[in-house]
Write a protein that holds these residues in place. Structure first.
Motif, PDB file in Angstrom:
ATOM      1  N   MET A  44      70.151  61.511  11.347  1.00 12.32           N
ATOM      2  CA  MET A  44      70.356  61.378   9.899  1.00 12.32           C
ATOM      3  C   MET A  44      70.470  62.741   9.223  1.00 12.32           C
ATOM      4  O   MET A  44      70.367  62.842   8.003  1.00 12.32           O
ATOM      5  CB  MET A  44      69.192  60.577   9.287  1.00 12.32           C
ATOM      6  CG  MET A  44      68.975  59.201   9.897  1.00 12.32           C
ATOM      7  SD  MET A  44      70.453  58.156   9.821  1.00 12.32           S
ATOM      8  CE  MET A  44      70.143  57.273   8.311  1.00 12.32           C
ATOM      9  N   ARG A  50      76.716  63.779   5.252  1.00 14.71           N
ATOM     10  CA  ARG A  50      77.016  62.617   6.115  1.00 14.71           C
ATOM     11  C   ARG A  50      77.961  61.646   5.447  1.00 14.71           C
ATOM     12  O   ARG A  50      78.720  60.948   6.103  1.00 14.71           O
ATOM     13  CB  ARG A  50      75.725  61.860   6.443  1.00 14.71           C
ATOM     14  CG  ARG A  50      74.855  62.529   7.463  1.00 14.71           C
ATOM     15  CD  ARG A  50      73.588  61.728   7.696  1.00 14.71           C
ATOM     16  NE  ARG A  50      73.872  60.458   8.330  1.00 14.71           N
ATOM     17  CZ  ARG A  50      73.651  59.279   7.774  1.00 14.71           C
ATOM     18  NH1 ARG A  50      73.153  59.179   6.574  1.00 14.71           N
ATOM     19  NH2 ARG A  50      73.930  58.182   8.439  1.00 14.71           N
ATOM     20  N   GLY A 132      87.324  62.113  10.942  1.00 11.87           N
ATOM     21  CA  GLY A 132      86.084  61.394  11.213  1.00 11.87           C
ATOM     22  C   GLY A 132      85.048  61.489  10.105  1.00 11.87           C
ATOM     23  O   GLY A 132      83.998  60.872  10.199  1.00 11.87           O
ATOM     24  N   ARG A 135      80.138  63.394   8.849  1.00 10.74           N
ATOM     25  CA  ARG A 135      79.219  63.510   9.986  1.00 10.74           C
ATOM     26  C   ARG A 135      79.879  64.256  11.140  1.00 10.74           C
ATOM     27  O   ARG A 135      79.218  65.005  11.871  1.00 10.74           O
ATOM     28  CB  ARG A 135      78.735  62.134  10.440  1.00 10.74           C
ATOM     29  CG  ARG A 135      77.545  62.259  11.348  1.00 10.74           C
ATOM     30  CD  ARG A 135      76.930  60.929  11.698  1.00 10.74           C
ATOM     31  NE  ARG A 135      75.906  61.146  12.708  1.00 10.74           N
ATOM     32  CZ  ARG A 135      75.439  60.195  13.501  1.00 10.74           C
ATOM     33  NH1 ARG A 135      75.882  58.974  13.382  1.00 10.74           N
ATOM     34  NH2 ARG A 135      74.525  60.468  14.397  1.00 10.74           N
ATOM     35  N   ALA A 136      81.180  64.069  11.291  1.00 11.89           N
ATOM     36  CA  ALA A 136      81.900  64.815  12.333  1.00 11.89           C
ATOM     37  C   ALA A 136      81.894  66.304  11.991  1.00 11.89           C
ATOM     38  O   ALA A 136      81.748  67.156  12.877  1.00 11.89           O
ATOM     39  CB  ALA A 136      83.327  64.293  12.464  1.00 11.89           C
TER      40      ALA A 136
ATOM     41  N   ALA B  82      80.876  60.139  14.890  1.00  9.38           N
ATOM     42  CA  ALA B  82      81.228  60.485  13.516  1.00  9.38           C
ATOM     43  C   ALA B  82      80.642  59.508  12.505  1.00  9.38           C
ATOM     44  O   ALA B  82      80.705  59.759  11.309  1.00  9.38           O
ATOM     45  CB  ALA B  82      82.748  60.519  13.364  1.00  9.38           C
ATOM     46  N   CYS B  83      80.048  58.419  12.979  1.00 10.85           N
ATOM     47  CA  CYS B  83      79.744  57.292  12.078  1.00 10.85           C
ATOM     48  C   CYS B  83      78.475  57.498  11.266  1.00 10.85           C
ATOM     49  O   CYS B  83      77.394  57.663  11.811  1.00 10.85           O
ATOM     50  CB  CYS B  83      79.626  55.998  12.877  1.00 10.85           C
ATOM     51  SG  CYS B  83      79.359  54.565  11.824  1.00 10.85           S
ATOM     52  N   GLN B  84      78.639  57.444   9.943  1.00 12.94           N
ATOM     53  CA  GLN B  84      77.478  57.536   9.057  1.00 12.94           C
ATOM     54  C   GLN B  84      76.658  56.251   9.077  1.00 12.94           C
ATOM     55  O   GLN B  84      75.547  56.216   8.561  1.00 12.94           O
ATOM     56  CB  GLN B  84      77.934  57.843   7.636  1.00 12.94           C
ATOM     57  CG  GLN B  84      78.880  56.789   7.060  1.00 12.94           C
ATOM     58  CD  GLN B  84      79.465  57.179   5.717  1.00 12.94           C
ATOM     59  OE1 GLN B  84      78.751  57.654   4.855  1.00 12.94           O
ATOM     60  NE2 GLN B  84      80.761  57.000   5.557  1.00 12.94           N
ATOM     61  N   TYR B  85      77.203  55.190   9.639  1.00  9.66           N
ATOM     62  CA  TYR B  85      76.509  53.903   9.664  1.00  9.66           C
ATOM     63  C   TYR B  85      76.003  53.523  11.065  1.00  9.66           C
ATOM     64  O   TYR B  85      75.591  52.398  11.287  1.00  9.66           O
ATOM     65  CB  TYR B  85      77.430  52.797   9.128  1.00  9.66           C
ATOM     66  CG  TYR B  85      77.848  53.039   7.701  1.00  9.66           C
ATOM     67  CD1 TYR B  85      76.881  53.127   6.692  1.00  9.66           C
ATOM     68  CD2 TYR B  85      79.176  53.221   7.342  1.00  9.66           C
ATOM     69  CE1 TYR B  85      77.228  53.369   5.386  1.00  9.66           C
ATOM     70  CE2 TYR B  85      79.536  53.464   6.032  1.00  9.66           C
ATOM     71  CZ  TYR B  85      78.557  53.540   5.053  1.00  9.66           C
ATOM     72  OH  TYR B  85      78.902  53.783   3.750  1.00  9.66           O
ATOM     73  N   HIS B  89      70.952  53.704  11.121  1.00  8.72           N
ATOM     74  CA  HIS B  89      71.290  53.186   9.796  1.00  8.72           C
ATOM     75  C   HIS B  89      71.171  51.662   9.787  1.00  8.72           C
ATOM     76  O   HIS B  89      71.408  51.012  10.799  1.00  8.72           O
ATOM     77  CB  HIS B  89      72.712  53.608   9.419  1.00  8.72           C
ATOM     78  CG  HIS B  89      73.048  53.356   7.976  1.00  8.72           C
ATOM     79  ND1 HIS B  89      73.434  52.127   7.513  1.00  8.72           N
ATOM     80  CD2 HIS B  89      73.021  54.170   6.894  1.00  8.72           C
ATOM     81  CE1 HIS B  89      73.637  52.200   6.198  1.00  8.72           C
ATOM     82  NE2 HIS B  89      73.393  53.434   5.800  1.00  8.72           N
TER      83      HIS B  89
END
Lengths: 468, 391
Positions: A44, A50, A132, A135-136, B82-85, B89
């Motif tokens: 996180m 993010r 992406g 976050r990427a 790459a996923c924020q979810y 989460h």
């Protein structure tokens, strides 16, 4: 951990978001020993970065990432328009000027952009999209920073700053341990996840806000800076807030919680009354005011109502709309007064002009005789089934922060810069962004001031910054 | 037992995994649809591959849609990192793993003949058992049919192989098996094409699909195929997986070409194997075999290194079994080449042929089918995304 505590660092960066990593990389490239501490765990990490997707960059000619051109003048005009002039013009100019270098600088450090695509907001000319998403970008920057020898530690929340006479010796962690450094760069975000603090500006309605951004931005560092005499900038209640699906999680819902259907229906409050022009302008230019609008309604709740034609006119949402074959049934499901809702919709439908709407232009299909009128895309809500989206204010980030100068040094109440404290990112974005919002400028401010903070700290330590 | 009874039997429970691909709301479908709805409201990953743009062309996700999207996915894992979810989460989005589960389920739903579909369950074990049985049968039968002198003898010159196994047997068995496999692939393709509602959109779409396949475009790190490859052990990207898959694919094609030229030599030129070291069938087979060994060993290594969270653990057996069978098929071919002028030729030939027959026998019920459905999905996708077909 013991190592980190016993080391006297050149530079300590608080927060591993975009701003913090740009600062850490810049300082490390100049030869500083750098520690980055991050409150969240690795999954996180990076605060609101993010949830980001792009940055807004000035450019004189097309690049592989940005189409056409976006001049300084146009960018500056856009900024003045959205902020209504509430911006530090010197710092704003600096941000825009330095934004030209960002895509190259980030690409050289492993960040990948996507070629100019249609994109969801059609911003291919002004905004560079991270392949992406944010976050990427974080993954690339963290890896690059670690490759330069930067130490990055997670789940390390700061309790307080070790301040004396405007000089910061380091931080005390929540564990009680202390970390000491010569220069401290604060990139710890705003206070949007601190509902009590939000209530100081918004009053009781704040309890009904959803926090669209990271749950880790509780404002501990900002509070500590202000308590120790830093000069505040921006208003307590200024923030980026959009109307999001009321069913989204309390924290961290991000982009997917947004609702794009407002221009193609009507929005009612809990008394089934309309309260604002849903078709004032294209949605990307208006979505950021709807958080504030919903926050002004009783119980901070509203409902977007559409029919089966309108519901197909916008991007699908993460939560399936509530659906019913009759308006009365929908009112019941949404807990709205059925008669009032029927009256509002009937009055709206009667006030709609003849003919098809055209969502690709401001079609001036306006209602007549309503208060408020809907100025574009007014089509009757008549084709069952009917759909409803419950809306809440969703706060992404706050604007109030600490004042900085053009070297990212934090300014104290007496107008003088601190000896060794710097700020970048959300915690100082209010210097440039007094109100309103320009898509992608948050990341631009973070990256530009992150780099400036890293450079300033390194120079103050007599290091040679790349490009000097 | 007649055929109708077989089908009824399959439907009645022996074959519980089988359900209609276009309508069955299975768990894997439901989870795929849930995740695609979240992704479709985010779209940050649209630059990675073909799956996300294809998703954006849809608002709802029926079982037919999830079958299409899952077979379009190359399982590179970039979107997970790459996923924020992604977990932890609340939304718990894991696109590569979810699509892998759905994709593997479609292999079973599409399999022909239907009663054998359950071979896709615990597929690793099935593949190993079939191959082992064929291996044992080949060695056992040869030992039983011919004298030890012949088996352990040194045979030189043209026709040497056929002294331990008649050519009609050696070529006849694979012909029958290959005919069965081909029929199975054609039926699977038809089922896929009809169930997903795919449409033939002409030669430009076919060319695009062939190019995407030949270059492994969507293992390239972006949807133009010219990025940094796909994630390996963490979020770091490399082209290794793409390279190893290319070696495997083209190595396989070279071996196939070797067999085909050998067949032509036999029937057209009237020349019997083994052929000289510098003759076409041997050169093609040797080069193909070597790069196939490197490719499969590399793919195995990449699979092992892959982020555990994105792997479909239930189906790892299928992936590993297929990779290793391919490796040993080519490795034993090379060994046969090395020992063909010694007294171990008979044994090496028996082992190699056992593996080859087993491999082709189990082909329609192995990981191999991913190539069939991936290409079908790429072809459908190439058609869908032509400007004139976009709404």
């Amino acid at each position: 951990m013991q190592n980190h505590i016993n080391t006297y660092w050149d530079v300590l960066v608080i927060g591993a978001g975009n701003a913090g990593l740009c600062a850490a990389i810049t300082a490390a490239e100049a030869g500083c020993s750098v520690l980055v501490i991050e409150a969240a765990n690795r999954d996180m990490r990076g605060g609101n970065t993010r949830h980001t997707r792009n940055l807004r960059a000035m450019h004189e000619e097309p690049t592989d990432i940005l189409s056409d051109a976006y001049s300084f003048e146009e960018y500056f005009d856009d900024l003045l328009r959205v902020t209504k002039g509430i911006t530090n013009k010197d710092l704003a100019s600096l941000t825009l000027q330095k934004s030209t270098e960002l895509t190259d600088w980030l690409q050289e450090r492993g960040v990948r952009f996507q070629p100019a695509l249609s994109g969801t907001l059609n911003l291919g000319r002004t905004n560079a999209f991270f392949l992406g998403g944010g976050r990427a970008l974080l993954n690339s920057l963290c890896r690059h920073a670690e490759g330069l020898g930067v130490s990055l530690i997670y789940e390390t929340a700061v309790a307080s700053l070790l301040m004396q006479d405007g000089f910061c010796d380091g931080v005390r962690l929540e564990t009680g341990d202390q970390i000491r450094a010569q220069k401290i760069i604060t990139t710890a975000g705003g206070f949007e996840a601190n509902l009590e603090w939000l209530a100081e500006g918004w009053g009781a309605p704040a309890k009904n806000f959803l926090v669209r951004g990271t749950p880790y931005n509780t404002g501990t560092i900002l509070r500590a800076l202000l308590d120790n005499g830093a000069q505040p900038v921006g208003e307590l209640d200024q923030c980026h807030a959009v109307a999001i699906d009321a069913r989204a999680p309390k924290y961290d819902g991000g982009i997917a919680s947004r609702i794009d259907g407002v221009p193609f229906g009507v929005v009612l409050n809990k008394n089934a009354e309309r309260f604002y022009d849903e078709g004032e302008d294209f949605w990307p230019k208006r979505y950021a005011i709807w958080g504030r609008l919903v926050a002004g309604q009783p119980d901070q709740i509203a409902y977007a109502i559409l029919d089966s034609v309108g519901v197909k006119r916008f991007m699908p949402s993460v939560f399936t709309p509530i659906k019913d074959d009759s308006l009365a049934g929908l009112a019941e499901q949404l807990n709205l007064p059925p008669e009032a809702m029927q009256n509002t919709i009937s009055a709206f439908n009667a006030a709609c002009p003849e003919g098809e709407i055209d969502q690709s232009i401001l079609d001036a299909k306006a209602t007549k005789g309503l208060f408020p009128n809907k100025t574009n895309w007014s089509a009757p809500i008549a084709e069952p089934p009917f759909y409803g989206f419950p809306l809440r204010p969703g706060i992404t980030f706050t604007y109030m922060g600490v004042e900085v100068n053009d070297r990212a040094q934090i300014i104290m109440k007496d107008g003088k810069p601190t000896a060794n404290l710097y700020a970048a990112g959300e915690i100082m974005a209010g210097n440039v962004l007094g109100q309103g919002y320009l898509a992608g400028i948050g990341m631009t401010i973070g990256a530009v001031f992150g780099r400036i903070a890293g450079e300033s700290a390194a120079r103050a330590l007599n290091k040679t910054v790349l490009g000097d | 037992m007649n055929e109708i009874n077989l089908v009824d039997l399959a439907k009645s429970g022996l074959n519980t995994g089988r359900s209609d691909i276009a309508t069955a709301e299975t768990d894997a479908h439901t989870e795929t649809a849930r995740i695609m709805q979240i992704c479709n409201a985010c779209r940050y990953c649209e630059g990675f591959c073909a799956v996300f743009p294809a998703m954006e062309r849809r608002r709802e996700f029926t079982p037919a849609d999830t079958a299409f999207l899952s077979n379009l996915c190359h399982h590179c894992g970039a979107c997970y990192h790459a996923c924020q979810y992604a977990p932890p989460h609340d939304f718990g989005v894991n696109v590569p793993q979810t699509l892998a589960e759905r994709r593997n389920e479609t292999y079973q739903q599409l399999a022909w003949p239907t009663p054998l579909a359950s071979l896709f369950e615990r597929n690793g074990l099935v593949v190993v058992m079939v191959i082992s049985a064929c291996l044992a049968a080949a060695v056992g039968l040869m030992l039983a049919m011919i004298s030890p002198d012949l088996f352990w003898g040194v045979h030189l010159g043209e026709g040497a192989f056929y002294q331990v196994m008649p050519h009609t047997v050696m070529a006849g068995i694979p012909m029958a098996i290959t005919a069965f496999a081909l029929l199975s692939f054609i039926m699977g393709w038809r089922r896929y094409w009809q169930a997903t509602g795919a449409k033939w959109r002409g030669m430009p779409a076919l060319r695009d699909a062939i190019s995407a396949t030949a270059n492994l475009r969507y293992l390239g790190g972006n949807n133009a195929g010219n990025g940094e490859g796909c994630p390996t052990e963490d979020d770091r990207s490399s082209h290794l997986r793409r390279i190893y898959h290319q070696l495997t694919f083209y190595g396989f094609m070279l071996c196939f070409a070797s067999t085909s030229t050998g067949t032509l030599y036999h029937y057209l030129l009237g020349r019997e194997a083994p052929y000289g070291y510098f003759e076409l069938p041997v050169i093609l087979g040797t080069v193909g075999g070597v790069i196939l060994c490197i490719g499969t060993a590399g793919l195995w290594q990449q699979k092992k290194k892959m982020e555990p969270a994105v792997k479909s653990m239930k189906h790892l057996g299928m992936d590993y079994a297929f990779i290793w069978v391919l490796f040993w098929v080519s490795a034993t071919g090379l060994i046969l080449l090395a020992v063909r002028e010694t007294s171990y030729m008979g044994l090496a030939l028996a082992i190699h042929l056992g593996l080859v027959y087993g491999f082709f026998l189990v082909l329609p019920f192995s990981k191999f089918v991913h190539g069939i459905y991936r290409f079908a999905a790429l072809l459908a996708d190439a058609g869908e995304k032509q400007p004139q077909n976009l709404r």
